[in-house]
Design an enzyme around this catalytic site. Sequence first.
Site, PDB file in Angstrom:
ATOM      1  N   CYS A   7      39.870  43.066  37.035  1.00  6.79           N
ATOM      2  CA  CYS A   7      39.534  41.996  37.973  1.00  6.79           C
ATOM      3  C   CYS A   7      39.397  40.704  37.174  1.00  6.79           C
ATOM      4  CB  CYS A   7      38.297  42.307  38.810  1.00  6.79           C
ATOM      5  SG  CYS A   7      36.736  42.278  37.946  1.00  6.79           S
ATOM      6  N   CYS A  81      41.099  42.698  42.340  1.00  8.32           N
ATOM      7  CA  CYS A  81      40.860  41.296  42.687  1.00  8.32           C
ATOM      8  C   CYS A  81      41.728  40.882  43.871  1.00  8.32           C
ATOM      9  CB  CYS A  81      41.132  40.401  41.484  1.00  8.32           C
ATOM     10  SG  CYS A  81      42.762  40.647  40.742  1.00  8.32           S
ATOM     11  N   CYS A  89      47.917  39.671  36.163  1.00 10.36           N
ATOM     12  CA  CYS A  89      47.573  40.790  35.294  1.00 10.36           C
ATOM     13  C   CYS A  89      48.800  41.212  34.492  1.00 10.36           C
ATOM     14  CB  CYS A  89      47.074  41.972  36.124  1.00 10.36           C
ATOM     15  SG  CYS A  89      45.563  41.586  37.014  1.00 10.36           S
TER      16      CYS A  89
END
Length: 156
Positions: A7, A81, A89
Amino acid sequence: MRVLFICVHNSARSQIAEAYLQQFCGDAAEVTSAGLAPTDINPLVVAVMAEEGLDLSAKKTRKVFDLYKDGRLFDYVVTVCEESLEGQCPVFAGVTHRLHLPFPDPAGVVGTDEEKLAKVRAIRDRIKERMVVLADEIKAGKGRRPGDAWEQGGPV
């Protein structure tokens, strides 16, 4: 089975998911979490997880890109998230399953102290429900494939 939760700050959602999945999987999984821009563990999260008997008070956050640079390999990479941040990411080599399970950010809850705790408890409980399902699949060897549908976290 190696699982990574990601996250933004590694201060709440990913820490909750890590703690529950490790509890539910036991030795069947090695679970870790990291963030794009790590901060400190959210005190509300520490409080609501303590209610569940899970002590996060000494947990440290970590940067996901450090794991990436170290060449760590994971069977599952799970982002927790918002949709808008999921694309930031890193893509880990060798990942068998990449899942996106968005949950509301506990850092965004507002209200009195008791209202904030209630909202973070609700987020915690949603994450816990999903981790039960994921743990069952990991232990049964029935991992999800990229693109498989998961129920969304939704607002609190």
